[in-house]
Motif scaffolding. Structure first.
Motif, PDB file in Angstrom:
ATOM      1  N   UNK A  40       1.266  -1.421  -0.174  1.00  0.00           N
ATOM      2  CA  UNK A  40       0.006   0.090   0.414  1.00  0.00           C
ATOM      3  C   UNK A  40       0.941   1.437   0.278  1.00  0.00           C
ATOM      4  N   UNK A  41       2.285   1.510  -0.025  1.00  0.00           N
ATOM      5  CA  UNK A  41       2.881   2.102  -0.393  1.00  0.00           C
ATOM      6  C   UNK A  41       3.974   2.002  -1.202  1.00  0.00           C
ATOM      7  N   UNK A  42       4.470   3.630  -1.855  1.00  0.00           N
ATOM      8  CA  UNK A  42       5.151   3.360  -2.714  1.00  0.00           C
ATOM      9  C   UNK A  42       6.393   4.722  -2.647  1.00  0.00           C
ATOM     10  N   UNK A  43       7.530   4.496  -3.414  1.00  0.00           N
ATOM     11  CA  UNK A  43       8.512   5.601  -3.200  1.00  0.00           C
ATOM     12  C   UNK A  43       9.307   5.489  -4.719  1.00  0.00           C
ATOM     13  N   UNK A  44       9.452   7.414  -4.600  1.00  0.00           N
ATOM     14  CA  UNK A  44      10.106   7.941  -6.018  1.00  0.00           C
ATOM     15  C   UNK A  44      11.954   7.548  -5.737  1.00  0.00           C
ATOM     16  N   UNK A  45      11.585   7.070  -5.123  1.00  0.00           N
ATOM     17  CA  UNK A  45      13.438   7.710  -4.300  1.00  0.00           C
ATOM     18  C   UNK A  45      14.075   6.151  -4.551  1.00  0.00           C
ATOM     19  N   UNK A  46      15.105   5.817  -4.623  1.00  0.00           N
ATOM     20  CA  UNK A  46      16.601   4.618  -5.882  1.00  0.00           C
ATOM     21  C   UNK A  46      16.016   3.926  -3.956  1.00  0.00           C
ATOM     22  N   UNK A  47      15.345   2.328  -4.086  1.00  0.00           N
ATOM     23  CA  UNK A  47      15.669   1.369  -3.454  1.00  0.00           C
ATOM     24  C   UNK A  47      16.496   0.226  -3.193  1.00  0.00           C
ATOM     25  N   UNK A  48      17.941   1.192  -3.789  1.00  0.00           N
ATOM     26  CA  UNK A  48      18.784   0.881  -3.177  1.00  0.00           C
ATOM     27  C   UNK A  48      19.275   0.970  -3.082  1.00  0.00           C
ATOM     28  N   UNK A  49      21.123   0.607  -2.087  1.00  0.00           N
ATOM     29  CA  UNK A  49      22.338   1.433  -1.967  1.00  0.00           C
ATOM     30  C   UNK A  49      23.168   0.663  -2.060  1.00  0.00           C
ATOM     31  N   UNK A  50      24.569   1.184  -2.490  1.00  0.00           N
ATOM     32  CA  UNK A  50      26.016   0.623  -2.977  1.00  0.00           C
ATOM     33  C   UNK A  50      26.842   0.463  -1.929  1.00  0.00           C
ATOM     34  N   UNK A  51      27.468  -0.604  -1.737  1.00  0.00           N
ATOM     35  CA  UNK A  51      28.950   0.103  -0.863  1.00  0.00           C
ATOM     36  C   UNK A  51      30.156   0.589  -1.618  1.00  0.00           C
ATOM     37  N   UNK A  52      30.536   2.006  -1.661  1.00  0.00           N
ATOM     38  CA  UNK A  52      31.124   2.678  -2.783  1.00  0.00           C
ATOM     39  C   UNK A  52      33.263   2.002  -1.547  1.00  0.00           C
ATOM     40  N   UNK A  53      33.504   2.600  -2.763  1.00  0.00           N
ATOM     41  CA  UNK A  53      35.108   2.413  -2.962  1.00  0.00           C
ATOM     42  C   UNK A  53      35.529   2.900  -1.103  1.00  0.00           C
ATOM     43  N   UNK A  54      35.280   4.121  -0.955  1.00  0.00           N
ATOM     44  CA  UNK A  54      35.220   4.524   0.246  1.00  0.00           C
ATOM     45  C   UNK A  54      35.131   4.359   0.950  1.00  0.00           C
ATOM     46  N   UNK A  55      34.120   3.292   1.150  1.00  0.00           N
ATOM     47  CA  UNK A  55      34.154   2.625   3.071  1.00  0.00           C
ATOM     48  C   UNK A  55      32.446   2.871   3.537  1.00  0.00           C
ATOM     49  N   UNK A  56      31.725   3.853   2.558  1.00  0.00           N
ATOM     50  CA  UNK A  56      30.632   4.561   2.936  1.00  0.00           C
ATOM     51  C   UNK A  56      29.500   3.565   1.719  1.00  0.00           C
ATOM     52  N   UNK A  57      27.942   4.250   2.169  1.00  0.00           N
ATOM     53  CA  UNK A  57      27.050   3.826   1.168  1.00  0.00           C
ATOM     54  C   UNK A  57      26.620   4.418   0.813  1.00  0.00           C
ATOM     55  N   UNK A  58      26.152   4.396   0.143  1.00  0.00           N
ATOM     56  CA  UNK A  58      25.635   5.701  -0.762  1.00  0.00           C
ATOM     57  C   UNK A  58      24.642   6.686  -0.691  1.00  0.00           C
ATOM     58  N   UNK A  59      24.003   6.245   0.743  1.00  0.00           N
ATOM     59  CA  UNK A  59      22.948   6.825   1.543  1.00  0.00           C
ATOM     60  C   UNK A  59      22.665   6.467   2.332  1.00  0.00           C
ATOM     61  N   UNK A  60      21.810   7.229   3.219  1.00  0.00           N
ATOM     62  CA  UNK A  60      22.007   7.177   5.223  1.00  0.00           C
ATOM     63  C   UNK A  60      20.858   5.859   5.263  1.00  0.00           C
ATOM     64  N   UNK A  61      19.974   5.507   4.697  1.00  0.00           N
ATOM     65  CA  UNK A  61      19.176   5.105   4.778  1.00  0.00           C
ATOM     66  C   UNK A  61      17.943   4.510   3.753  1.00  0.00           C
ATOM     67  N   UNK A  62      17.272   3.502   3.876  1.00  0.00           N
ATOM     68  CA  UNK A  62      16.214   3.420   2.785  1.00  0.00           C
ATOM     69  C   UNK A  62      15.279   4.002   2.726  1.00  0.00           C
ATOM     70  N   UNK A  63      14.071   3.942   1.374  1.00  0.00           N
ATOM     71  CA  UNK A  63      13.634   5.303   0.668  1.00  0.00           C
ATOM     72  C   UNK A  63      12.181   4.977   2.263  1.00  0.00           C
ATOM     73  N   UNK A  64      12.226   6.546   1.872  1.00  0.00           N
ATOM     74  CA  UNK A  64      10.772   6.889   2.822  1.00  0.00           C
ATOM     75  C   UNK A  64       9.149   6.381   1.923  1.00  0.00           C
ATOM     76  N   UNK A  65       8.701   5.649   1.750  1.00  0.00           N
ATOM     77  CA  UNK A  65       7.965   5.400   1.147  1.00  0.00           C
ATOM     78  C   UNK A  65       5.997   6.282   2.085  1.00  0.00           C
ATOM     79  N   UNK A  66       5.404   6.191   1.475  1.00  0.00           N
ATOM     80  CA  UNK A  66       4.168   7.195   1.647  1.00  0.00           C
ATOM     81  C   UNK A  66       3.050   6.113   0.707  1.00  0.00           C
ATOM     82  N   UNK A  67       2.155   6.529   1.453  1.00  0.00           N
ATOM     83  CA  UNK A  67       0.847   6.120   0.621  1.00  0.00           C
ATOM     84  C   UNK A  67       0.236   5.831  -0.727  1.00  0.00           C
ATOM     85  N   UNK A  68       0.052   5.012  -0.714  1.00  0.00           N
ATOM     86  CA  UNK A  68      -0.827   5.350  -2.621  1.00  0.00           C
ATOM     87  C   UNK A  68      -1.175   7.079  -2.721  1.00  0.00           C
TER      88      UNK A  68
END
Length: 82
Positions: A40-68
């Motif tokens: 019942x929820x969707x998001x416009x944000x990216x749903x996948x994060x990647x571990x980068x060569x810098x040792x950091x994820x390319x985001x701080x959390x998963x997407x915020x999903x909103x009700x349709x």
């Protein structure tokens, strides 16, 4: 002689509001974590994060999903394309 350094990104970032971790391939370089919105929820944000060569994820959390219903109202008001 070759020297290999294992790059790790540490803990997987938490899921955002109304989302859950769907899959996780690890916490080392080029690993991914994929999030899914609850039913019942969707998001416009990216749903996948990647571990980068810098040792950091390319985001701080998963997407915020909103009700349709909320997405439909926001798109109507902002004239966005769904």
């Amino acid at each position: 002689m070759f020297l290999f350094i294992v790059v790790t990104c540490g803990s997987v970032p938490p899921a955002g509001s109304n989302s859950v971790i769907f899959s996780n391939t690890g916490t080392t370089y080029q690993s991914t974590v994929t999030y899914a919105c609850n039913t019942g929820y969707e998001t416009n944000a990216s749903t996948t994060l990647l571990c980068q060569a810098s040792g950091q994820w390319n985001g701080t959390s998963g997407p915020a999903c909103m009700g349709l219903f909320i997405i439909i109202i926001c798109c109507y008001l902002l004239m966005c394309e769904a």
